[in-house]
Design an enzyme around this catalytic site. Sequence first.
Site, mmCIF file in Angstrom:
data_model
loop_
_atom_site.group_PDB
_atom_site.id
_atom_site.type_symbol
_atom_site.label_atom_id
_atom_site.label_comp_id
_atom_site.label_asym_id
_atom_site.label_seq_id
_atom_site.Cartn_x
_atom_site.Cartn_y
_atom_site.Cartn_z
ATOM 1 N N PHE A 1 0.925 -0.946 0.037
ATOM 2 C CA PHE A 1 0.164 0.068 0.086
ATOM 3 C C PHE A 1 0.963 1.148 0.067
ATOM 4 O O PHE A 1 1.925 1.300 0.734
ATOM 5 C CB PHE A 1 -0.831 0.065 1.272
ATOM 6 C CG PHE A 1 -2.006 1.000 1.189
ATOM 7 C CD1 PHE A 1 -3.092 0.913 0.155
ATOM 8 C CD2 PHE A 1 -1.598 2.325 1.879
ATOM 9 C CE1 PHE A 1 -3.821 2.015 0.334
ATOM 10 C CE2 PHE A 1 -2.593 3.354 1.843
ATOM 11 C CZ PHE A 1 -3.760 3.326 0.849
ATOM 12 N N ASP B 1 2.060 -5.155 8.865
ATOM 13 C CA ASP B 1 1.137 -4.226 8.651
ATOM 14 C C ASP B 1 -0.293 -5.005 8.351
ATOM 15 O O ASP B 1 -0.513 -5.874 7.353
ATOM 16 C CB ASP B 1 1.130 -3.425 7.442
ATOM 17 C CG ASP B 1 -0.100 -2.426 7.115
ATOM 18 O OD1 ASP B 1 -1.031 -2.449 7.601
ATOM 19 O OD2 ASP B 1 0.323 -1.484 6.188
ATOM 20 N N TYR C 1 -10.491 0.810 11.028
ATOM 21 C CA TYR C 1 -11.539 1.504 10.188
ATOM 22 C C TYR C 1 -12.177 0.610 9.145
ATOM 23 O O TYR C 1 -13.074 0.644 8.549
ATOM 24 C CB TYR C 1 -11.363 2.935 9.871
ATOM 25 C CG TYR C 1 -10.106 3.230 9.100
ATOM 26 C CD1 TYR C 1 -9.877 2.637 8.025
ATOM 27 C CD2 TYR C 1 -9.067 4.048 9.758
ATOM 28 C CE1 TYR C 1 -8.642 2.995 7.171
ATOM 29 C CE2 TYR C 1 -7.866 4.215 9.071
ATOM 30 C CZ TYR C 1 -7.692 3.577 7.873
ATOM 31 O OH TYR C 1 -6.357 3.986 7.265
ATOM 32 N N LYS C 2 -11.376 -0.565 9.146
ATOM 33 C CA LYS C 2 -11.727 -1.609 7.945
ATOM 34 C C LYS C 2 -12.593 -2.630 8.682
ATOM 35 O O LYS C 2 -13.726 -2.556 8.858
ATOM 36 C CB LYS C 2 -10.500 -2.161 7.077
ATOM 37 C CG LYS C 2 -9.805 -0.981 6.718
ATOM 38 C CD LYS C 2 -8.598 -1.596 5.747
ATOM 39 C CE LYS C 2 -7.573 -0.640 5.094
ATOM 40 N NZ LYS C 2 -8.397 0.288 3.947
ATOM 41 N N ARG D 1 -12.296 -5.058 -6.485
ATOM 42 C CA ARG D 1 -12.167 -5.498 -5.036
ATOM 43 C C ARG D 1 -13.345 -5.600 -4.298
ATOM 44 O O ARG D 1 -14.407 -4.719 -4.344
ATOM 45 C CB ARG D 1 -11.427 -4.510 -3.996
ATOM 46 C CG ARG D 1 -9.774 -4.482 -4.590
ATOM 47 C CD ARG D 1 -8.999 -3.857 -3.453
ATOM 48 N NE ARG D 1 -9.925 -2.737 -2.880
ATOM 49 C CZ ARG D 1 -9.220 -2.182 -1.414
ATOM 50 N NH1 ARG D 1 -8.150 -2.581 -0.945
ATOM 51 N NH2 ARG D 1 -9.962 -1.278 -0.998
#
Lengths: 415, 415
Positions: free
Chosen positions: A127, A199, A224-225, A374
């Site tokens: 990312f 991560d 937050y995911k 995705r």
Amino acid sequence: MAPVTREECAKRDAEDPLAAFRGEFRLPEGVIYLDGNSLGALPASVPGRVADMIEREWGRGLIASWNDAGWWDKPRELGALLAPLLGAAGDEVVVGDGVSANIFKTLVAGLRLNPGRTVLLGEDGNFPTDLYITQGAAEITGAEERRAPARPDALEEALSGGDVAVLLLSHVDYRTGELRDMAAITEIAHRHGALVIWDLCHSAGALPIDLDGCGADFAVGCTYKYLNAGPGAPGFVYAARRHQPHLRQPLSGWHGHARPFGFEPDYRPADGASRLLSGSQPLVADAALEASLQVWSRVDMEQVRAKSLALTDLFISIAAPGGTGPDGLRLVTPAEPERRGSQVSLAHPDGYPIVQALIARGVIGDFRAPDVLRFGFTPLYLGYTEVFDAATALVEVIESGEWRDPRHSRRSQVT
Amino acid sequence: MAPVTREECAKRDAEDPLAAFRGEFRLPEGVIYLDGNSLGALPASVPGRVADMIEREWGRGLIASWNDAGWWDKPRELGALLAPLLGAAGDEVVVGDGVSANIFKTLVAGLRLNPGRTVLLGEDGNFPTDLYITQGAAEITGAEERRAPARPDALEEALSGGDVAVLLLSHVDYRTGELRDMAAITEIAHRHGALVIWDLCHSAGALPIDLDGCGADFAVGCTYKYLNAGPGAPGFVYAARRHQPHLRQPLSGWHGHARPFGFEPDYRPADGASRLLSGSQPLVADAALEASLQVWSRVDMEQVRAKSLALTDLFISIAAPGGTGPDGLRLVTPAEPERRGSQVSLAHPDGYPIVQALIARGVIGDFRAPDVLRFGFTPLYLGYTEVFDAATALVEVIESGEWRDPRHSRRSQVT
């Protein structure tokens, strides 16, 4: 294998041990939400908890709430609540700052714990913020940034020179959904004298994690995911207990001080993971995370993993059986369950308008350049029938060509 | 000068042009809150705005709110809302991260803008996180940390060696309430080739600020004190427009990238103050800040300053007229209005139990070791009669000796 029917999916929903959790989330009517890997859905308990925090703790308690409402210890308290989901001890995790800042802290801490080594090794295609922060950390420390493919053989080769201080890897690749073997890669890194930062942005809350069991050194992640704490909610950072007494990070703010209310002239790091803290944290946002973690504290992660794999299998079996789907749609996520996160990525050159056409039908996924569609699978609030319907809609959108409607091609700013 | 009477205070309240703002804040009954310099009171509009953000933007809008609700641009939008209070242009301020991280970013950015100079100069007795972060930045960059008293003459001397790259000062001293002359000190620093970072934690929302007019280079601050955005609410950072094209900061995360959704392999800083951003921000906390800044957008800072000085004058005239009060109570804050922030600090060896005894009477101030009683004055939600009553209560608490009651001496963790 005979194709799954919608009736079979309904039966699986009826037997789902996690089905009751669906009622603990609020989702709009008519939406099948397959983007919980980007922004998790709203737990039903969050509005009340946040309102209570604002009106009672802040509005009425005012400054006394630093003690009375436990504000000062919130980063540690939330870290301890989160730790079981990560395979960590309660005193190895603190919540605070964002992923970017926590990557920076742990990269620099890792360099200092590994003197004489000068390379920060990252992975090709990680990312962007992982890559960019590594460049920032390399520049300020004089370290060298390198990248390698995140395959065990390629990492082994990149590590073999004996100059890598720290390896930073994503546990699950944000684009492909590939799950890496944390235990095996950590062992390779350690064998070559490197420390590892994992991560966990795309694995925390998505599957069981065993940081301690794998011998991980550091980990960072967002909430937050899959953890449903709200947009931009505070991040977390893990430091293995064996490193805590020695680690020194550069964002040495007063919340990480051994005696913060002593107002001493010089920085002295606190004991334990607390030394990874910097300054005051946004406690209104922490309240949302707290409510969400209280849901998670009742969740069996093995059940989550079993359902996640069943949902992704189901989706693949309809959208891209055998690895391919309509009009050349191609499975990007590994077909082997043990190499799959809780996400299915598919490639198609017209991925962007296809995703937009799906969204117009109420099936929300997202697109990542150049060609990846995705879809995230969140077992707490997604059912088998919904996944059946979503995969069927995807096939229909492609086969019907409805994605060619020009209104699906306009790019919005955030994709 | 004849002492002010309570009746005269009531008359001033009736004539107060800011009186209507009192209704825009929620405060508990029976409390006189003189700690808004530590944690601002709750704006009445915050609970509704936060609930709307959570239930509509997050819960129903889900991932689409990154565009539809303007989440992506929130750090810039809030920065532009805040800028007029700082004497800055809208594109010179962004909101994000905390004070500690923003001090780190601007110290390193300042060092890089001033090559060949190796000293980070701070002030004796600054708030600890300013000192500790400077130590962290010095250690990682190889710079040297020095400190000097924050007096113009002492700073002139400390700067005269020509080796200071960056000077970091608080605009208002958190302990004494002393206001520094931003224009004069910035001029001294520039004359000696140093850049200046102003820490505005205790001045933003407390008095008019003119960063652009003073030629300041950088500024940082919090939003949870006089700006009333809630505990630990996100900080802000200012970079003068002339520095923006050249500045490079080490927390080079993806929100500061020129093309964040290009997912480019290498970091390229965004234009403008955006390059000071790192990662995702806690948007639930940002919603509280947004509601608070909408109140501030209707406030005349000259009226705030005039009332602030009138309130602090009033408090001093009762508690420590001529600089001294009962039982050796001593005025620490400068008596000259132009050297005073929006705070009155008094010294007494038994400051801690005195503050606790006052709190027991409903007058909330705080204590800072070793001997300082701090009282903050927030003209939007404090009246003259309240200040009269608070100062009178302080005198009574000391004269009566009620602070000697042992229940006032127990230290809580956060003071």
